[in-house]
Design a protein around this motif. Structure first.
Motif, PDB file in Angstrom:
ATOM      1  N   SER A 267     -15.101   6.843  -2.580  1.00 19.53           N
ATOM      2  CA  SER A 267     -15.551   7.858  -1.632  1.00 19.53           C
ATOM      3  C   SER A 267     -16.702   8.645  -2.244  1.00 19.53           C
ATOM      4  CB  SER A 267     -14.410   8.822  -1.297  1.00 19.53           C
ATOM      5  OG  SER A 267     -14.213   9.716  -2.377  1.00 19.53           O
ATOM      6  N   PRO A 268     -17.459   9.360  -1.413  1.00 14.83           N
ATOM      7  CA  PRO A 268     -18.564  10.171  -1.969  1.00 14.83           C
ATOM      8  C   PRO A 268     -18.101  11.153  -3.044  1.00 14.83           C
ATOM      9  CG  PRO A 268     -18.801   9.973   0.404  1.00 14.83           C
ATOM     10  CD  PRO A 268     -17.463   9.347   0.048  1.00 14.83           C
TER      11      PRO A 268
ATOM     12  N   THR B 197      -8.864  -3.202   3.287  1.00 18.55           N
ATOM     13  CA  THR B 197      -9.488  -1.905   3.041  1.00 18.55           C
ATOM     14  C   THR B 197      -9.031  -0.929   4.119  1.00 18.55           C
ATOM     15  OG1 THR B 197     -11.394  -3.035   2.079  1.00 18.55           O
ATOM     16  CG2 THR B 197     -11.670  -0.704   2.627  1.00 18.55           C
ATOM     17  N   TYR B 198      -8.342   0.107   3.669  1.00 20.03           N
ATOM     18  CA  TYR B 198      -7.867   1.159   4.575  1.00 20.03           C
ATOM     19  C   TYR B 198      -8.814   2.349   4.499  1.00 20.03           C
ATOM     20  CZ  TYR B 198      -3.303  -1.199   4.348  1.00 20.03           C
ATOM     21  OH  TYR B 198      -2.271  -2.102   4.408  1.00 20.03           O
TER      22      TYR B 198
ATOM     23  N   ALA C  85       0.842  -1.203   0.000  1.00 24.40           N
ATOM     24  CA  ALA C  85       0.000   0.000   0.000  1.00 24.40           C
ATOM     25  C   ALA C  85       0.875   1.249   0.000  1.00 24.40           C
ATOM     26  CB  ALA C  85      -0.936  -0.002   1.212  1.00 24.40           C
ATOM     27  N   GLY C  86       1.975   1.199   0.742  1.00 20.50           N
ATOM     28  CA  GLY C  86       2.910   2.323   0.768  1.00 20.50           C
ATOM     29  C   GLY C  86       3.497   2.603  -0.611  1.00 20.50           C
TER      30      GLY C  86
ATOM     31  N   ASP D 124     -11.500  12.972   3.720  1.00 20.13           N
ATOM     32  CA  ASP D 124     -11.088  11.903   4.632  1.00 20.13           C
ATOM     33  C   ASP D 124     -12.055  10.735   4.490  1.00 20.13           C
ATOM     34  OD1 ASP D 124      -9.133  13.591   5.513  1.00 20.13           O
ATOM     35  OD2 ASP D 124     -10.141  14.133   7.380  1.00 20.13           O
ATOM     36  N   GLY D 125     -11.612   9.559   4.907  1.00 20.20           N
ATOM     37  CA  GLY D 125     -12.487   8.400   4.885  1.00 20.20           C
ATOM     38  C   GLY D 125     -12.625   7.766   3.514  1.00 20.20           C
ATOM     39  N   VAL D 126     -11.635   7.984   2.645  1.00 22.33           N
ATOM     40  CA  VAL D 126     -11.646   7.362   1.317  1.00 22.33           C
ATOM     41  C   VAL D 126     -11.289   5.889   1.491  1.00 22.33           C
ATOM     42  CG1 VAL D 126     -10.555   7.371  -0.965  1.00 22.33           C
ATOM     43  CG2 VAL D 126     -10.951   9.539   0.237  1.00 22.33           C
ATOM     44  N   ALA D 127     -12.109   4.999   0.955  1.00 22.44           N
ATOM     45  CA  ALA D 127     -11.819   3.565   1.044  1.00 22.44           C
ATOM     46  C   ALA D 127     -10.738   3.227   0.022  1.00 22.44           C
ATOM     47  CB  ALA D 127     -13.077   2.752   0.777  1.00 22.44           C
ATOM     48  N   LEU D 128      -9.608   2.712   0.515  1.00 21.46           N
ATOM     49  CA  LEU D 128      -8.520   2.221  -0.334  1.00 21.46           C
ATOM     50  C   LEU D 128      -8.539   0.705  -0.207  1.00 21.46           C
ATOM     51  CD1 LEU D 128      -5.651   4.591   0.880  1.00 21.46           C
ATOM     52  CD2 LEU D 128      -7.119   4.893  -1.118  1.00 21.46           C
TER      53      LEU D 128
END
Length: 125
Positions: free
Chosen positions: A120-121, A87-88, A23-24, A96-100
């Motif tokens: 994300s929205p 899922t991060y 992920a990094g 903020d709160g974007v699903a990765l």
């Protein structure tokens, strides 16, 4: 369709040992606009599906809406059939709160990335 279930803490620790560095790499490559770093851990199928031109288009789409990536927290590790998903909760400059979501194949000892989604929205609008 197989049910998606949250894995045990032991399995989660095993998965995060390889998923966190991947992920990094993905997010470093994303921020730098560097496809080589971004795709370093892709499976051959993933590299074919998401080539450099698609990466540039996707990156432009994401950065134009939510900016550059800043950090990630709260990984949830689930399994469905032959796949493991991590899922991060990602933080970007403007949301903020974007699903990765990173998806790996369970029986792949090389831990190649088989799927990658940002959700994300603001990305759906």
């Amino acid at each position: 369709m197989a049910q998606e279930t949250v894995v045990s803490d032991d399995v989660k620790a095993e998965v995060l040992a390889y998923a966190d560095p991947i992920a990094g790499n993905v997010m470093q490559g994303f921020n730098e606009g560097n496809y080589t770093i971004y795709s370093r851990d892709f499976s051959p199928e993933m590299r074919q599906a998401l080539d450099e031109a698609a990466f540039e288009q996707n990156r432009e789409f994401v950065t134009s809406r939510i900016g550059l990536y800043e950090s990630r927290t709260d990984p949830v590790v689930t399994e469905t059939g032959e796949y493991i998903a991590v899922t991060y909760r990602g933080e970007f400059e403007r949301e903020d709160g974007v699903a990765l979501r990173l998806v790996f194949q369970k029986d792949d000892p090389s831990h190649r990335l088989h799927g990658l989604w940002f959700n994300s929205p603001m990305l759906r609008s």
